[in-house]
Design a protein around this motif. Structure first.
Motif, mmCIF file in Angstrom:
data_model
loop_
_atom_site.group_PDB
_atom_site.id
_atom_site.type_symbol
_atom_site.label_atom_id
_atom_site.label_comp_id
_atom_site.label_asym_id
_atom_site.label_seq_id
_atom_site.Cartn_x
_atom_site.Cartn_y
_atom_site.Cartn_z
ATOM 1 N N UNK A 151 0.839 -1.186 0.000
ATOM 2 C CA UNK A 151 0.000 0.000 0.000
ATOM 3 C C UNK A 151 0.883 1.247 0.000
ATOM 4 N N UNK A 152 0.256 2.383 -0.213
ATOM 5 C CA UNK A 152 1.008 3.635 -0.252
ATOM 6 C C UNK A 152 1.754 3.857 1.051
ATOM 7 N N UNK A 153 1.059 3.581 2.166
ATOM 8 C CA UNK A 153 1.728 3.663 3.465
ATOM 9 C C UNK A 153 2.683 2.485 3.592
ATOM 10 N N UNK A 154 3.936 2.745 3.902
ATOM 11 C CA UNK A 154 4.933 1.690 3.961
ATOM 12 C C UNK A 154 4.659 0.678 5.048
ATOM 13 N N UNK A 155 5.089 -0.570 4.796
ATOM 14 C CA UNK A 155 5.009 -1.610 5.805
ATOM 15 C C UNK A 155 3.689 -2.321 5.903
#
Length: 245
Positions: A151-155
């Motif tokens: 996803x765009x948000x890492x991790x």
């Protein structure tokens, strides 16, 4: 802001390790160690859901709360659903974490990461995984792999599939799925009402039922895989870890 509760399903009738929740480790039953780590996670109240009076009594002696559930549940998800209906009919909690009762060395941070994955972009279910670093685990069918898109948000991955096979093909990391789940209340209710799905039955992986029904699962990436106690050898290892000063 979500309100979450952690529910730990614990049944005594394990095939490979009978009376597993009551197995003594460092002077306390295993279920008490798991309960303590869940409390340390700080993700809300912690409740043990069990079919055993002895397990309920052990948790109560440690200062925790346990509720008796039916003996014939097919899965931990069904057991936590019954416990939640009995203890929270007013629906004060909108997220429930299903934490396995056989993870006595669990890092509490993993519970928090599971809830964080659920919060990302309105997923139905949150769970966690760690990158596989041992070569033999890449082909081990007992090590469940998650295939997902970042996803765009890492991790965090959006789960596309879970499998016992070596996947995905090609260069790049493989991820070992860890069986902690955070459900939105409505998602849990829907999930336990669904019949077992074809891929779930083929792979023997309950989470595929959710994917086949179109539910969205997000996977938080973590750095460690907790020790699951399924055999006498696992129990000996847990005792070694927790009894060492």
């Amino acid at each position: 802001m979500i309100k979450s509760i952690v529910v730990i399903p614990a049944r005594r009738a394990a095939t490979r390790l009978p009376d597993k929740p009551l197995a003594e480790i460092a002077g306390e039953p295993m279920i008490v160690h798991v309960w303590r780590r869940a409390v340390e996670a700080g993700c809300g109240p912690v409740l043990v859901a069990t079919d055993s009076q002895a397990v309920q009594d052990a948790v109560a002696r440690a200062g925790g709360e346990a509720v008796l559930t039916g003996p014939d549940h097919a899965s931990g998800s069904d057991r936590i659903h019954e416990a939640l209906q009995a203890t929270d009919p007013e629906r004060n909690f909108d997220v429930v974490v299903n934490l396995q009762g056989d993870l006595p060395t669990l890092d509490p941070q993993l519970v928090r990461k599971c809830v964080e994955a659920l919060e990302e972009r309105e997923a139905d279910i949150g769970t966690i995984a760690a990158e596989i670093v041992r070569e033999e685990e890449r082909t081990n069918p007992n090590v469940v792999k998650v295939v997902g898109s970042p996803l765009t948000r890492g991790g965090i991955l959006n789960a596309l599939y879970f499998t016992r096979a070596t996947a995905p093909f090609g260069e790049g990391p493989l991820y070992h799925h860890i069986g902690l789940y955070a459900y939105r209340r409505e998602a849990l209710e829907r999930f336990v009402g669904l019949p077992p799905s074809p891929l779930e039955m083929r792979e023997k992986l309950e989470q595929l039922r959710a994917l086949e029904a179109g539910m969205r699962i997000h996977v938080g990436l973590v750095d460690t895989v907790p020790l699951g106690v399924d055999t006498p050898a696992d129990l000996a290892r847990a005792r070694e870890i927790l009894e060492t000063p």
